[in-house]
Design a protein around this motif. Structure first.
Motif, PDB file in Angstrom:
ATOM      1  N   ARG D  18      37.633  39.527  21.196  1.00 58.98           N
ATOM      2  CA  ARG D  18      37.054  40.717  21.787  1.00 58.98           C
ATOM      3  C   ARG D  18      36.254  40.375  23.039  1.00 58.98           C
ATOM      4  N   ALA D  19      35.505  39.280  22.922  1.00 54.16           N
ATOM      5  CA  ALA D  19      34.728  38.842  24.083  1.00 54.16           C
ATOM      6  C   ALA D  19      35.661  38.577  25.259  1.00 54.16           C
ATOM      7  N   GLN D  20      36.761  37.926  24.946  1.00 56.25           N
ATOM      8  CA  GLN D  20      37.752  37.617  25.974  1.00 56.25           C
ATOM      9  C   GLN D  20      38.245  38.905  26.627  1.00 56.25           C
ATOM     10  N   ARG D  21      38.497  39.879  25.779  1.00 52.04           N
ATOM     11  CA  ARG D  21      39.017  41.148  26.286  1.00 52.04           C
ATOM     12  C   ARG D  21      37.983  41.824  27.191  1.00 52.04           C
ATOM     13  N   LEU D  22      36.746  41.806  26.718  1.00 51.23           N
ATOM     14  CA  LEU D  22      35.681  42.392  27.524  1.00 51.23           C
ATOM     15  C   LEU D  22      35.580  41.708  28.882  1.00 51.23           C
ATOM     16  N   ARG D  23      35.681  40.386  28.789  1.00 49.97           N
ATOM     17  CA  ARG D  23      35.613  39.592  30.017  1.00 49.97           C
ATOM     18  C   ARG D  23      36.698  40.013  31.001  1.00 49.97           C
ATOM     19  N   GLU D  24      37.895  40.149  30.473  1.00 52.58           N
ATOM     20  CA  GLU D  24      39.021  40.562  31.322  1.00 52.58           C
ATOM     21  C   GLU D  24      38.757  41.925  31.948  1.00 52.58           C
ATOM     22  N   GLU D  25      38.221  42.799  31.105  1.00 47.97           N
ATOM     23  CA  GLU D  25      37.937  44.149  31.604  1.00 47.97           C
ATOM     24  C   GLU D  25      36.924  44.124  32.738  1.00 47.97           C
ATOM     25  N   ARG D  26      35.890  43.333  32.547  1.00 43.65           N
ATOM     26  CA  ARG D  26      34.862  43.205  33.569  1.00 43.65           C
ATOM     27  C   ARG D  26      35.477  42.707  34.879  1.00 43.65           C
ATOM     28  N   ARG D  27      36.235  41.653  34.737  1.00 39.34           N
ATOM     29  CA  ARG D  27      36.900  41.085  35.913  1.00 39.34           C
ATOM     30  C   ARG D  27      37.688  42.154  36.624  1.00 39.34           C
ATOM     31  N   ALA D  28      38.471  42.879  35.831  1.00 42.93           N
ATOM     32  CA  ALA D  28      39.337  43.909  36.410  1.00 42.93           C
ATOM     33  C   ALA D  28      38.492  44.955  37.129  1.00 42.93           C
ATOM     34  N   GLN D  29      37.385  45.294  36.478  1.00 46.31           N
ATOM     35  CA  GLN D  29      36.499  46.304  37.045  1.00 46.31           C
ATOM     36  C   GLN D  29      35.967  45.857  38.423  1.00 46.31           C
ATOM     37  N   VAL D  30      35.585  44.608  38.481  1.00 50.05           N
ATOM     38  CA  VAL D  30      35.079  44.086  39.748  1.00 50.05           C
ATOM     39  C   VAL D  30      36.210  43.983  40.776  1.00 50.05           C
ATOM     40  N   LEU D  31      37.347  43.485  40.308  1.00 45.59           N
ATOM     41  CA  LEU D  31      38.493  43.361  41.216  1.00 45.59           C
ATOM     42  C   LEU D  31      38.865  44.724  41.789  1.00 45.59           C
ATOM     43  N   ASP D  32      38.864  45.722  40.951  1.00 47.11           N
ATOM     44  CA  ASP D  32      39.206  47.065  41.414  1.00 47.11           C
ATOM     45  C   ASP D  32      38.263  47.534  42.511  1.00 47.11           C
ATOM     46  N   ALA D  33      36.976  47.364  42.217  1.00 46.83           N
ATOM     47  CA  ALA D  33      35.984  47.793  43.199  1.00 46.83           C
ATOM     48  C   ALA D  33      36.198  47.051  44.510  1.00 46.83           C
ATOM     49  N   ALA D  34      36.383  45.757  44.385  1.00 53.26           N
ATOM     50  CA  ALA D  34      36.542  44.941  45.592  1.00 53.26           C
ATOM     51  C   ALA D  34      37.797  45.350  46.360  1.00 53.26           C
ATOM     52  N   ARG D  35      38.873  45.570  45.637  1.00 52.75           N
ATOM     53  CA  ARG D  35      40.125  45.947  46.275  1.00 52.75           C
ATOM     54  C   ARG D  35      39.937  47.202  47.113  1.00 52.75           C
ATOM     55  N   ARG D  36      39.313  48.177  46.478  1.00 48.78           N
ATOM     56  CA  ARG D  36      39.095  49.435  47.152  1.00 48.78           C
ATOM     57  C   ARG D  36      38.242  49.249  48.413  1.00 48.78           C
ATOM     58  N   LEU D  37      37.166  48.504  48.252  1.00 48.60           N
ATOM     59  CA  LEU D  37      36.253  48.336  49.379  1.00 48.60           C
ATOM     60  C   LEU D  37      36.878  47.540  50.521  1.00 48.60           C
ATOM     61  N   PHE D  38      37.533  46.456  50.161  1.00 43.87           N
ATOM     62  CA  PHE D  38      38.167  45.642  51.203  1.00 43.87           C
ATOM     63  C   PHE D  38      39.167  46.490  51.980  1.00 43.87           C
ATOM     64  N   ALA D  39      39.904  47.307  51.243  1.00 38.81           N
ATOM     65  CA  ALA D  39      40.921  48.131  51.898  1.00 38.81           C
ATOM     66  C   ALA D  39      40.260  49.152  52.819  1.00 38.81           C
ATOM     67  N   GLU D  40      39.141  49.669  52.354  1.00 41.61           N
ATOM     68  CA  GLU D  40      38.489  50.749  53.077  1.00 41.61           C
ATOM     69  C   GLU D  40      37.734  50.256  54.305  1.00 41.61           C
ATOM     70  N   LYS D  41      36.943  49.211  54.090  1.00 45.87           N
ATOM     71  CA  LYS D  41      36.051  48.794  55.170  1.00 45.87           C
ATOM     72  C   LYS D  41      36.393  47.452  55.786  1.00 45.87           C
ATOM     73  N   GLY D  42      37.321  46.745  55.186  1.00 43.29           N
ATOM     74  CA  GLY D  42      37.646  45.434  55.724  1.00 43.29           C
ATOM     75  C   GLY D  42      36.831  44.333  55.078  1.00 43.29           C
ATOM     76  N   TYR D  43      37.299  43.133  55.247  1.00 46.93           N
ATOM     77  CA  TYR D  43      36.675  41.995  54.590  1.00 46.93           C
ATOM     78  C   TYR D  43      35.238  41.783  55.065  1.00 46.93           C
ATOM     79  N   HIS D  44      35.069  41.703  56.347  1.00 44.35           N
ATOM     80  CA  HIS D  44      33.740  41.383  56.870  1.00 44.35           C
ATOM     81  C   HIS D  44      32.735  42.503  56.650  1.00 44.35           C
ATOM     82  N   ALA D  45      33.217  43.707  56.758  1.00 39.80           N
ATOM     83  CA  ALA D  45      32.300  44.842  56.618  1.00 39.80           C
ATOM     84  C   ALA D  45      31.960  45.113  55.153  1.00 39.80           C
ATOM     85  N   THR D  46      32.662  44.465  54.270  1.00 41.19           N
ATOM     86  CA  THR D  46      32.347  44.616  52.850  1.00 41.19           C
ATOM     87  C   THR D  46      31.440  43.478  52.404  1.00 41.19           C
TER      88      THR D  46
END
Lengths: 214, 214, 214, 214
Positions: D18-46
């Motif tokens: 379960r911990a592993q699963r939670l960990r994966e979820e967290r990662r995904a959550q952060v990756l999602d946020a980052a993906r969106r932001l990088f796409a929106e504002k660019g690498y440097h501006a994020t």
DNA sequence: CATGAATGAGTCTTCATTCAT
DNA sequence: TATGAATGAAGACTCATTCAT
């Protein structure tokens, strides 16, 4: 007859010189603040923020004058090494020189004088620079190594001249150095007790000359 | 005749005792790791992460045994103070005791022995605990103060007995302490040179007895 | 007959003109340095410090000529847009004009020539201006939009004249533009391989004319 | 029969899983946020601040899952490379395979599908990863190099089979790749115009097959 | 016009400590 | 008791821009 260009140059030179002076003053101002803080709170507990606050300059200004926190510390250290090194002179055994024991007393007096004048640096030298970083440790070791070397050489000369008893000059140089360091630490770093410096000097030299035996 | 309750108690006691033992072992295991790391990399460069990794425990577990990083360091220090303190004994001037000079040689030998056995702690004591924070500095000062006090008292006794020359025992105790500290630093902390310990002990005691004069 | 005032004016005009000229030279000097640096290290990795160091001017001077780092970059970009835009001409379908295919070959050759001459700008255009900021992205999109527009219009004319097959000129203009951009990127920006430009031009035009089918 | 230990193990395994699963979820959550932001504002501006704010985690937590800002970007990129790479398959020329032109249509459709599904990543791939850093540039170049290689190989096969006209497959592979890239950029990155994807696919393939000539 | 010292907001990253499980 | 994910304050350092001279 001064041409307009010459005059312009002179004016420029004046400006440059003044700018240079201001620059030096700024540096000194920052160095002073840093010296005080490092002595008071230690290297790690002193942040760049503390330094710039004390020196009343902006963050960026600090980095205009010093490469890093480590660098300003290094500069303070190095400067003090130089000061102290010039003070700790080789014993002069040439014909007209004062007798070695007088020279020792003078040397001790000179060291006391410097440390008294720059207590913060003394604290930094003895308390802070130790164990910070391989590089600083090395510099410190070099410094004390040089001092011990001077003592050892003096001992060898003394033995050759029949003034100093037979002993291992290498090991004994450590003992001599240690007694001096400890005394300085007590007086100038810990500094809880008011000490009569001339008297301390006499006791220190006496101890080194004759030990504790009657 | 053991009642059921008594047996239950005994069993419980056994469990508690075993748990206690395990607890102690854990503590020791963490302390060992910390000692090694602090000695190797210094207080600031050693992170709690390093310690728990070396001790193979979890982050939280560390805080189950020690209040903080500072606390574990303090405990190591304190422990070593105790060890060394028991070693540095008062000179025995009673009737049947060995002559003071023999006692001094023995004392020096005992100190060398401890530091040799616990170089990491020696390093921590001399290099790391210095200048870390006011509290540690105070503890350290206390420790050395006690040692200096012992020396001073011995000197006074010596003077009274006519063994030690007239001098300021307070100031001279610093000199004696300093020579010992420096020698230990050189050998057990810096440790670059292989040194013949018995010989060093002799030179050290000789120096303190007779100074450098012929 | 020139009055004194007129002469004074003339003199002033001369001065103003000279000052103007100097100003232009300065600007050019800074623009050159910036162009080189942006191309070499990219927009973000190029600091104003780098630019003023390369242009050998003072920090403040930079802001006398350009509003900001962003602005100088914008100016470089804009300038290159203009240069390239004048090169990419509309296909001339009037009576005496060369046949369209010849004009295409000429157009391609002209583009290659410019990019070859200004590789740094090509790099900036293709690598650096992309994704920097909404505004630059828009400018870039506008630029390529205009070029695509020209292509689309040519396609429509071609279809009307029966030279070009039935297709969606809008979508196909993207394809044409894409093939040109990629080729330019490979040759002038990546530039790892030495390429025979006339030959590349022929292949590029042939591809656009006939596709890959036999 | 499950022993107590076995049950304990099972329970532990459950927890770990379960911990592993939670960990994966967290990662995904952060990756999602980052993906969106990088796409929106660019690498440097994020900034990392933006990412943690969007992912609603603490500063330190970010570094628990990703080594650095650069690393999370790299991971996003790499992941997308893999996704796209598996999609861009080699043309199958074996006996029972569909005719090459059908395969091309399918391939284009698959690419459109992916990019449609992951527009943010498409933007990152095409807009942000360019010119960021030597390493990213290299990875990107490698990726497109592989794709161009696939195309070139297909062209050679086509020529050998008499399907593709005589041409320089190396140079022409750039043209083909360019037309595809541009079309994707227009649709999935710029994305101003609603485009009929199947139709675009047809036009794209037609263009590559037959060029623009009647 | 030219200068360059000064600014300070903003960046990424670390790490001792807490706490729900 | 043991765990380790989560926290967030604090750290050093950068750099585009301003402004007094």
């Amino acid at each position: 007859m001064a041409s307009a260009t010459a005059r312009a140059h002179a004016k420029l030179d004046g400006r440059v010189a003044r700018a240079q002076r201001l620059r030096e003053e700024r540096r000194a101002q920052v160095l002073d603040a840093a010296r005080r803080l490092f002595a008071e709170k230690g290297y790690h507990a002193t942040s760049v923020h503390d330094i710039i606050a004390a020196a009343d300059i902006a963050r960026g200004t600090f980095y205009l004058y010093f490469e890093s926190k480590r660098a300003i510390f290094g500069e303070l250290l190095e400067g003090f090494f130089t000061t102290v090194s010039t003070t700790v002179r080789r014993i002069d055994t040439s014909a007209g020189a004062s007798p070695p024991i007088v020279q020792m007393h003078e040397g001790v007096a000179r060291i006391f004088e410097i440390l008294e004048a720059e207590r913060p640096m003394a604290r930094i030298l003895i308390r802070e620079a130790v164990g910070l970083d391989e590089d600083f440790d090395k510099k410190l070791a070099d410094f004390y190594g040089r001092v011990a070397g001077l003592i050892e050489r003096a001992l060898r000369t003394g033995i050759a001249m029949g003034l100093v008893r037979e002993c291992d000059p290498h090991l004994v140089s450590w003992c001599v150095l240690g007694s001096i360091k400890e005394v300085c630490d007590r007086v100038f770093v810990i500094g809880h007790e008011r000490v009569d410096l001339p008297r301390l000097g006499r006791e220190l030299v006496d101890f080194n000359m004759r030990g504790i035996f009657r």
